[in-house]
Scaffold this motif. Structure first.
Motif, mmCIF file in Angstrom:
data_model
loop_
_atom_site.group_PDB
_atom_site.id
_atom_site.type_symbol
_atom_site.label_atom_id
_atom_site.label_comp_id
_atom_site.label_asym_id
_atom_site.label_seq_id
_atom_site.Cartn_x
_atom_site.Cartn_y
_atom_site.Cartn_z
ATOM 1 N N ARG A 153 0.851 -1.178 0.000
ATOM 2 C CA ARG A 153 0.000 0.000 0.000
ATOM 3 C C ARG A 153 0.892 1.234 0.000
ATOM 4 N NH1 ARG A 153 -4.496 -1.657 4.655
ATOM 5 N NH2 ARG A 153 -5.335 -3.476 3.546
ATOM 6 N N ILE A 154 0.813 2.002 -1.064
ATOM 7 C CA ILE A 154 1.634 3.201 -1.195
ATOM 8 C C ILE A 154 0.729 4.382 -1.500
ATOM 9 C CG2 ILE A 154 3.494 4.324 -2.478
ATOM 10 C CD1 ILE A 154 4.594 1.569 -3.124
ATOM 11 N N GLN A 155 0.848 5.442 -0.723
ATOM 12 C CA GLN A 155 0.054 6.644 -0.937
ATOM 13 C C GLN A 155 0.944 7.707 -1.581
ATOM 14 O OE1 GLN A 155 -3.213 6.868 -0.234
ATOM 15 N NE2 GLN A 155 -3.335 8.953 -1.086
ATOM 16 N N ASN A 156 0.563 8.108 -2.794
ATOM 17 C CA ASN A 156 1.303 9.145 -3.529
ATOM 18 C C ASN A 156 2.792 8.807 -3.625
ATOM 19 O OD1 ASN A 156 -0.995 10.741 -3.967
ATOM 20 N ND2 ASN A 156 -0.766 11.759 -1.990
ATOM 21 N N GLY A 157 3.077 7.617 -4.161
ATOM 22 C CA GLY A 157 4.465 7.190 -4.318
ATOM 23 C C GLY A 157 5.167 7.968 -5.413
ATOM 24 N N ARG A 158 6.470 8.208 -5.216
ATOM 25 C CA ARG A 158 7.263 8.965 -6.183
ATOM 26 C C ARG A 158 8.516 8.177 -6.534
ATOM 27 N NH1 ARG A 158 7.599 12.451 -1.745
ATOM 28 N NH2 ARG A 158 9.711 13.005 -2.341
ATOM 29 N N HIS A 159 8.934 8.268 -7.798
ATOM 30 C CA HIS A 159 10.184 7.638 -8.224
ATOM 31 C C HIS A 159 11.333 8.540 -7.775
ATOM 32 C CE1 HIS A 159 13.421 6.074 -10.700
ATOM 33 N NE2 HIS A 159 12.665 5.031 -11.003
ATOM 34 N N PRO A 160 12.240 8.063 -6.911
ATOM 35 C CA PRO A 160 13.254 8.952 -6.333
ATOM 36 C C PRO A 160 14.223 9.545 -7.338
ATOM 37 C CG PRO A 160 13.716 6.656 -5.801
ATOM 38 C CD PRO A 160 12.353 6.685 -6.430
ATOM 39 N N LEU A 161 14.445 8.887 -8.478
ATOM 40 C CA LEU A 161 15.356 9.417 -9.479
ATOM 41 C C LEU A 161 14.632 10.257 -10.524
ATOM 42 C CD1 LEU A 161 17.644 6.301 -10.073
ATOM 43 C CD2 LEU A 161 17.985 8.203 -8.498
ATOM 44 N N MET A 162 13.458 9.753 -10.977
ATOM 45 C CA MET A 162 12.733 10.459 -12.022
ATOM 46 C C MET A 162 12.292 11.841 -11.556
ATOM 47 S SD MET A 162 11.753 10.584 -15.083
ATOM 48 C CE MET A 162 12.200 8.912 -15.560
ATOM 49 N N GLU A 163 11.910 11.967 -10.292
ATOM 50 C CA GLU A 163 11.455 13.271 -9.820
ATOM 51 C C GLU A 163 12.583 14.295 -9.777
ATOM 52 O OE1 GLU A 163 9.930 13.420 -5.914
ATOM 53 O OE2 GLU A 163 11.643 12.432 -4.969
ATOM 54 N N LEU A 164 13.837 13.815 -9.794
ATOM 55 C CA LEU A 164 14.967 14.739 -9.841
ATOM 56 C C LEU A 164 15.281 15.180 -11.257
ATOM 57 C CD1 LEU A 164 17.421 12.967 -7.348
ATOM 58 C CD2 LEU A 164 15.796 14.801 -6.872
ATOM 59 N N CYS A 165 14.796 14.423 -12.249
ATOM 60 C CA CYS A 165 15.121 14.710 -13.652
ATOM 61 C C CYS A 165 13.980 15.400 -14.392
ATOM 62 C CB CYS A 165 15.486 13.417 -14.385
ATOM 63 S SG CYS A 165 16.848 12.500 -13.639
ATOM 64 N N ALA A 166 12.749 15.210 -13.921
ATOM 65 C CA ALA A 166 11.587 15.769 -14.613
ATOM 66 C C ALA A 166 11.204 17.118 -14.023
ATOM 67 C CB ALA A 166 10.412 14.801 -14.515
ATOM 68 N N ARG A 167 10.680 18.010 -14.887
ATOM 69 C CA ARG A 167 10.218 19.306 -14.398
ATOM 70 C C ARG A 167 9.063 19.135 -13.424
ATOM 71 N NH1 ARG A 167 10.123 23.114 -19.895
ATOM 72 N NH2 ARG A 167 12.369 23.010 -20.320
ATOM 73 N N THR A 168 8.129 18.305 -13.811
ATOM 74 C CA THR A 168 7.011 17.986 -12.928
ATOM 75 C C THR A 168 6.883 16.471 -12.852
ATOM 76 O OG1 THR A 168 5.429 18.070 -14.765
ATOM 77 C CG2 THR A 168 5.758 20.092 -13.478
ATOM 78 N N PHE A 169 6.559 15.983 -11.677
ATOM 79 C CA PHE A 169 6.403 14.547 -11.490
ATOM 80 C C PHE A 169 5.053 14.300 -10.848
ATOM 81 C CE2 PHE A 169 6.736 10.513 -9.302
ATOM 82 C CZ PHE A 169 7.361 9.710 -10.248
ATOM 83 N N VAL A 170 4.300 13.365 -11.432
ATOM 84 C CA VAL A 170 2.962 13.045 -10.941
ATOM 85 C C VAL A 170 3.054 11.814 -10.049
ATOM 86 C CG1 VAL A 170 0.600 12.449 -11.550
ATOM 87 C CG2 VAL A 170 1.921 13.984 -13.029
ATOM 88 N N PRO A 171 2.782 11.948 -8.749
ATOM 89 C CA PRO A 171 2.820 10.788 -7.859
ATOM 90 C C PRO A 171 1.646 9.859 -8.116
ATOM 91 C CG PRO A 171 2.049 12.707 -6.660
ATOM 92 C CD PRO A 171 2.448 13.196 -8.030
ATOM 93 N N ASN A 172 1.823 8.591 -7.785
ATOM 94 C CA ASN A 172 0.777 7.594 -7.960
ATOM 95 C C ASN A 172 0.662 6.743 -6.716
ATOM 96 O OD1 ASN A 172 -0.607 7.323 -10.713
ATOM 97 N ND2 ASN A 172 1.520 7.748 -11.282
ATOM 98 N N SER A 173 -0.563 6.407 -6.369
ATOM 99 C CA SER A 173 -0.809 5.502 -5.251
ATOM 100 C C SER A 173 -0.895 4.071 -5.759
ATOM 101 C CB SER A 173 -2.102 5.873 -4.524
ATOM 102 O OG SER A 173 -2.013 7.184 -3.984
ATOM 103 N N THR A 174 -0.562 3.132 -4.892
ATOM 104 C CA THR A 174 -0.552 1.720 -5.258
ATOM 105 C C THR A 174 -1.141 0.910 -4.112
ATOM 106 O OG1 THR A 174 1.472 2.046 -6.529
ATOM 107 C CG2 THR A 174 0.895 -0.217 -5.963
#
Length: 780
Positions: free
Chosen positions: A553-574
């Motif tokens: 169960r993940i609430q608003n999970g973020r990719h730790p590397l992609m969020e550093l490379c992208a201008r905006t990063f959309v979190p996703n829950s799982t």
């Protein structure tokens, strides 16, 4: 070398010794053997083979209870071989086989193991084989030429090699060598077939990979795909030969350790991730403590102290060999005082946190004793100046007296030189009395113009010694008296200080255990402070583990590397497990974020049990479409047939036929997800958000357009796709039949064939933009 001189009409000058001073600031596997079902059967025996090299272990063992060879792929271990000890504790081998050529760490480990007479249940037999029996190529040959009952006789030699390659990790060189050595031992001892005909070989019913209890099993492909580690060539021309540097990776962004031992431990944690909830929560308690704003200053202070914790084991090794350097004493002194600072700081922190309690208790007064001894004995300034170990005043009265006499030599020798000059020939304008260690006191006079031949050097009452830099050196009656009276002061002082250094080394080595423990606990604190710093900067939240919850169960999970490379990063829950399903089939256009979604929920692949998380991305890519689809469906149906023991599975695929043809059984275990998109005219907008449903199309043309392919090329692709879908024949474009266009195509092909694809400097992107795309425009 000390000397003094005398000349007529002026006072002789001498070079005196520097006075000694002291000024050094104080830096304030569930692997137990199977039980026999029949009491009359012989008890199971395990024979283990191990190799250790360059910080890695290769382990393989044979279990007579199931006639199976188990192996552990090359795994990193510390010099104390804690991982090996853990393996031994869990499998209790009857014998341990290794190479007769081993380093000191393995030799010491096996020696201590062999001395444990009361080891339960029984002390293992240590067997040494010649190192040639562990050769890489001969080990491969033994593995590939073995007679295994689980391989059908109908298999060809090539098929047998391919089959074994799918089971045995031949890229793990230490493991392959350990397996080869184990096979040699089994054949020599004929384990289990001692009374059989010699043609009967030891039965081997299978090869199985094993991992230790509470450790997550992850292969190298998983580490690479998830970018946990990523090595790159170092950009500095001065460091090309020294190896690689860490690129953009999870390890790279989290590694903020101040010590090399902390960095080593962090890498060890990443390569041996644990499932032990107690251990995980113990680590998280420390990180959470340092994330609290009031504790930031304390974290920074501890981080500074950790920067002085150095390579203690190397220093202790040098001490044992009496190879200690001057810098070693400085480093050890700073390390011990920094450790005392860590202890005092941790005593003021909550003792409910285990790490703080361990440091407060185990950093004993032995550290203060070591620091006090070094600080009171070692003359750091003098040691650096003379490039050897020297002691402070008031440590040894005899040494102090000799140093005092040595410091008083210049004025004393000046007077001796004056008296010597009075007895010399008047043609000699000056003289000096010098002291040379190991030689003694000598009278030095300048070479006169009349002194040409060696016979001219003879002076009555003096013994000629040597000529150096146009100066003649002699022994006189007075210099002989000086030798008898003063002796070889330099050598005597050096010998006595060396003896004191040896005594100090013995005191330190007697307390080596606490120094080793300092390094272990300080490294752990260093890692957790580094993780706390990263968590503070990137806004990470503490995970919560539940042994009762079989799922994620993940609430608003973020990719730790992609969020550093992208201008905006959309979190996703799982959420998976329970009524949320166990198999998630994710469809959507290319570049819509399916792979990133998989990576951000990734944690481990653990041999596909009900507690495993399995990520599948682009399954069947590179194979025939029908074959790839059939394989994917077969794999998923296999897991779904397990029912409640089905692992947690996330599948990202472009095989829409998997859903359209209903190749998977319907039920609560399967859930279909897609990446949300929206068509705005001819544009396809990606929201990078997961939602329930199935993609209606792959939108390959939109993705191709975003990649910059020519419109004519995209239109032709759509046309060919429609023809394939409708089962109609594909006809070439008429314009391509023109002679000049065919020539352009042939030229492009020739250019491509001339490329050296193994050249590391080759940039295919440049070739694509400069050659392929312009040629495509001219054709279309």
């Amino acid at each position: 070398m000390a000397f003094s001189g005398a000349t007529p009409g002026r006072t002789p000058q001498g070079l005196g010794s520097r006075a000694a001073s002291a000024s050094f600031p104080c830096p304030t596997l569930g692997l137990g053997s199977a039980e026999a079902e029949d009491d009359e059967e012989e008890p199971a025996e395990i024979h283990l083979c191990v190799l250790w090299n360059s910080g890695y272990l290769g382990i393989a063992y044979y279990d007579t209870s199931d006639s199976t060879i188990h192996f552990m792929p090359d795994a990193p271990d510390q010099e104390s071989l804690k991982l090996l000890q853990r393996v031994l504790d869990e499998i209790n081998p009857r014998s341990i086989v290794t190479s007769a050529k081993q380093d000191e760490n393995m030799t010491q480990f096996l020696g201590e193991l062999d001395s444990q007479e009361h080891r339960e249940p029984k002390r293992p037999e240590i067997v040494f084989l010649p190192s040639v029996d562990f050769g890489l190529e001969i080990s491969k040959q033994r593995l590939l030429s073995g007679n295994y009952s689980f391989i059908p006789d109908s298999m060809t030699a090539t098929e047998k090699i391919l089959f074994l390659s799918s089971i045995i990790p031949f890229d793990c060189l230490l493991t392959v060598r350990a397996l080869g050595g184990l096979l040699k031992f089994l054949g020599r001892r004929r384990i289990g077939v001692e009374l059989e005909d010699y043609n009967v070989s030891v039965p081997i019913l299978g090869f199985k990979k094993f991992v230790l209890t509470h450790l997550v099993s992850m292969d190298q492909d998983t580490y690479s795909v998830l970018q946990i580690f990523k090595s790159e060539s170092h950009p500095s021309v001065y460091k090309v030969a020294s190896g690689l540097k860490e690129g953009l990776s999870l390890f790279g962004i989290l590694n903020r350790c101040r010590s090399k031992w902390g960095e080593k431990l962090l890498r060890l944690w990443f390569t041996r991730p644990t499932q032990d909830l107690g251990e995980l929560n113990s680590r998280l308690d420390v990180i959470q403590f340092f994330l609290l704003p009031p504790n930031l200053e304390m974290a920074q202070m501890l981080h500074r102290l950790l920067g002085h914790i150095k390579n203690v084991p190397l220093i202790l090794k040098r001490m044992k060999l009496s190879h200690t350097k001057v810098s070693d004493w400085q480093v050890l002194y700073k390390t011990v005082y920094s450790a005392l600072g860590l202890r005092d700081a941790c005593r003021s922190l909550p003792q409910s946190i285990q790490l703080f309690q361990d440091i407060a208790q185990e950093f004993s007064d032995d550290l203060h004793h070591i620091a006090s001894l070094i600080g009171k004995v070692v003359d750091f300034e003098g040691s650096l100046a003379e490039n050897r170990f020297t002691v402070l005043p008031n440590i040894d009265p005899e040494i102090d007296e000799k140093k005092r006499r040595l410091m008083g030599l210049p004025s004393f020798l000046t007077e001796v030189a004056r008296k010597e000059l009075e007895t010399l020939d008047s043609r000699i304008p000056s003289c000096s009395v010098i002291y040379i260690p190991l030689i003694g006191f000598l009278l030095s006079i300048p070479r006169l113009p009349s002194m040409v031949e060696a016979s001219d050097f003879e002076i009555e009452g003096l013994d000629f010694m040597f000529l150096s830099e146009e100066k003649l050196h002699y022994r006189s009656a007075r210099t002989k008296e000086l030798d008898a009276f003063l002796g070889d002061l330099h050598c005597e002082i050096r010998d006595q200080e060396t003896l004191l250094m040896y005594q100090l080394q013995c005191q330190v080595l007697a307390r080596a255990a606490v120094l080793t423990r300092v390094l272990d606990l300080a490294s752990r604190l260093d890692v957790l402070l580094a993780l706390a710093s990263a968590a503070r900067e990137y806004g990470y939240s503490r995970p919560h583990y539940s042994p009762q919850l079989l799922g994620v169960r993940i609430q608003n999970g973020r990719h730790p590397l992609m969020e550093l490379c992208a201008r905006t990063f959309v979190p996703n829950s799982t959420e998976c497990g329970g009524d949320k399903g166990r198999v998630k089939v994710i469809t959507g256009p290319n570049s819509s974020g399916k792979s990133i979604y998989l990576k951000q929920v990734a944690k481990a692949v653990n041999n596909a049990t009900e507690r495993s998380l399995v990520l599948i991305d682009e399954f069947g890519k590179g194979t025939n479409t029908v074959d790839g689809l059939a394989l994917l469906a077969a794999v998923l149906r296999h897991w779904l047939a397990l029912g409640a023991t089905c692992p947690q599975i996330f599948v990202a695929t472009n095989f829409l036929s998997l859903v359209q043809l209903q190749l998977l059984p319907q039920g609560p275990l399967v859930q279909y997800l897609t990446m949300e998109t929206c068509e705005d005219g001819n544009e396809l907008v990606f929201f990078y958000q997961v939602c329930k449903g199935v993609a209606k199309a792959s939108h390959a043309s939109h993705t191709a357009a975003q990649a910059g392919l020519p419109e004519k090329l995209i239109a032709r692709g759509k046309e060919v796709s429609d023809l394939i879908r409708s089962g109609k024949p594909i006809k070439p474009v008429k314009e391509l039949l023109k002679e000049n266009q065919m020539e352009n195509c042939q030229t492009l092909v020739n250019k491509f064939l001339k490329l050296d694809l193994e050249d590391p400097n080759l940039d295919l992107d440049i070739f694509m933009h400069q050659e392929v795309l312009p040629a495509a425009k001219s054709v279309l």
